[in-house]
Design an enzyme around this catalytic site. Structure first.
Site, PDB file in Angstrom:
ATOM      1  N   GLU A  57     -36.530  41.045  -3.041  1.00  0.00           N
ATOM      2  CA  GLU A  57     -36.225  42.354  -2.460  1.00  0.00           C
ATOM      3  C   GLU A  57     -34.917  42.335  -1.676  1.00  0.00           C
ATOM      4  OE1 GLU A  57     -37.669  45.374  -2.792  1.00  0.00           O
ATOM      5  OE2 GLU A  57     -38.867  44.427  -4.358  1.00  0.00           O
ATOM      6  N   CYS A 219     -34.601  62.254 -19.108  1.00  0.00           N
ATOM      7  CA  CYS A 219     -35.671  63.118 -18.615  1.00  0.00           C
ATOM      8  C   CYS A 219     -36.790  63.315 -19.638  1.00  0.00           C
ATOM      9  CB  CYS A 219     -35.109  64.474 -18.205  1.00  0.00           C
ATOM     10  SG  CYS A 219     -34.005  64.387 -16.769  1.00  0.00           S
TER      11      CYS A 219
END
Length: 372
Positions: A57, A219
């Site tokens: 991370e 999308c």
């Protein structure tokens, strides 16, 4: 506007134009997509534990997955656990970080590992407040570590998640604005499920990284498209709003590249600030200051060569660097008295952290036969 988030009436700022949808709809559609299309074979997804997730991370902040993978694998091979990382020198840690940029991340990793050994018996903490107390860990990073490694229900709000949520709700305003960020945290909390949080956390990050990308989002393949406000308006790339424009200042810098046979003279930078703790060439604001430094140390150059100016851009300013290559025949003791310094041998390279432009200049010196 007042909305119901997880059974609690909460005010969302006017920057968020639409009410949150049912959290079960959101998470179930996302998880169904993740089951088929999610990334499940990244290095840090093997033998998952808090330490491995933490390292990944931190490396993934401001850095693409493809760039991180080789650094992560090399770093984990050398520092497989907290104790190994804590017992290493800061120089060695920064050496393994060299090239990833944002070097404060590497310094904070080392500081945090030492704190974990001192305060938590070498075991990565699993209480949110304890994780947030570690150097270099903010709310989103802590949430990612605890949700992925410990299955705790913790929301996250990294860049990918911000992009997904701002598009899903057509959120106006730059996400760095405090009121917008507050609203996005409320939405992130609302949509984080009670179970399956590790997969959900990875799924929403994956969606932003692979489909809901900054430019040319796919999308039609998105599992959330049916209720996405930006998609409905046909304007997904309008979100998130861009940071207000700013002109980056330019800082002029002269670097002295001292060479004696196969050795290059390097100085270690102070532990804080730009490139803190890394090694580099002596730096000066003017050429006159450079020449004055050389005169004080009684350096005699057998050859001098001024290279063309190069630009290195950092997050807050441009750095225009003029390299001055001096070949010297008198590496006297006076040079070694100039501070925390060393003669760096290219062929027998010590494992030290080097700033990106320094590495590039060393590579050029090798390519041009100055360092054989």
């Amino acid at each position: 506007m007042p909305v119901l988030l997880n059974g609690i009436e909460t005010t969302i700022t006017s920057d968020v134009e639409s009410k949150p949808v049912d959290s079960n709809w959101f998470s179930s559609h996302l998880l169904d997509w993740f089951d088929i299309h999610g990334r499940k074979h990244l290095p840090w997804q093997k033998s998952v534990n808090a330490y491995r997730v933490w390292i990944s991370e931190i490396m993934l902040q401001q850095t693409q997955v493809a760039t991180v993978i080789p650094y992560y694998e090399r770093f984990m091979q050398r520092f497989p656990d907290v104790s190994t990382l804590a017992s290493a020198s800061a120089d060695e840690v920064l050496h393994y970080w060299s090239g990833l940029g944002y070097y404060a991340r590497g310094r904070n990793l080392h500081r945090a590992a030492i704190k974990i050994v001192d305060d938590h018996q070498g075991v990565f903490p699993i209480v949110l407040e304890d994780v947030l107390a570690l150097p270099g860990i903010g709310k989103s990073t802590a949430g990612a570590i605890l949700s992925i490694a410990c299955q705790q229900r913790q929301p996250i709000l990294d860049g990918n998640v911000k992009r997904v949520l701002t598009r899903f709700h057509a959120v106006e305003g730059w996400p760095g604005k405090a009121s917008v960020q507050k609203s996005l945290w409320l939405l992130a909390e609302h949509y984080t499920p009670l179970t399956g949080v590790a997969d959900y956390t990875q799924a929403i990050m994956d969606l932003g990284a692979t489909l809901c990308t900054r430019s040319k989002p796919d999308c039609h393949a998105c599992p959330l498209k049916d209720k996405c406000q930006a998609h409905a308006a046909g304007s997904p790339t309008n979100y998130p709003s861009k940071r207000p424009k700013r002109t980056l200042p330019v800082r002029k810098l002269h670097m002295l590249l001292l060479v004696n046979e196969q050795n290059v003279f390097l100085q270690q930078r102070p532990p804080v600030g730009i490139w803190g703790g890394l090694w580099g060439f002596p730096e000066f604001e003017t050429q006159q200051a450079l020449e004055g430094y050389a005169a004080r140390l009684r350096l005699i150059a057998a050859d001098k060569n001024q290279w063309a100016e190069i630009r290195h851009t950092l997050s807050h300013f441009h750095m225009d660097i003029t390299p001055h290559l001096w070949t010297i025949d008198n590496p006297t003791n006076s040079v070694m008295e100039a501070g925390n310094v060393l003669w760096y041998n290219w062929l027998q390279a010590t494992e030290i952290g080097l700033a990106a432009p320094v590495k590039k200049l060393l590579q050029r010196m090798k390519t041009e036969g100055i360092l054989l």
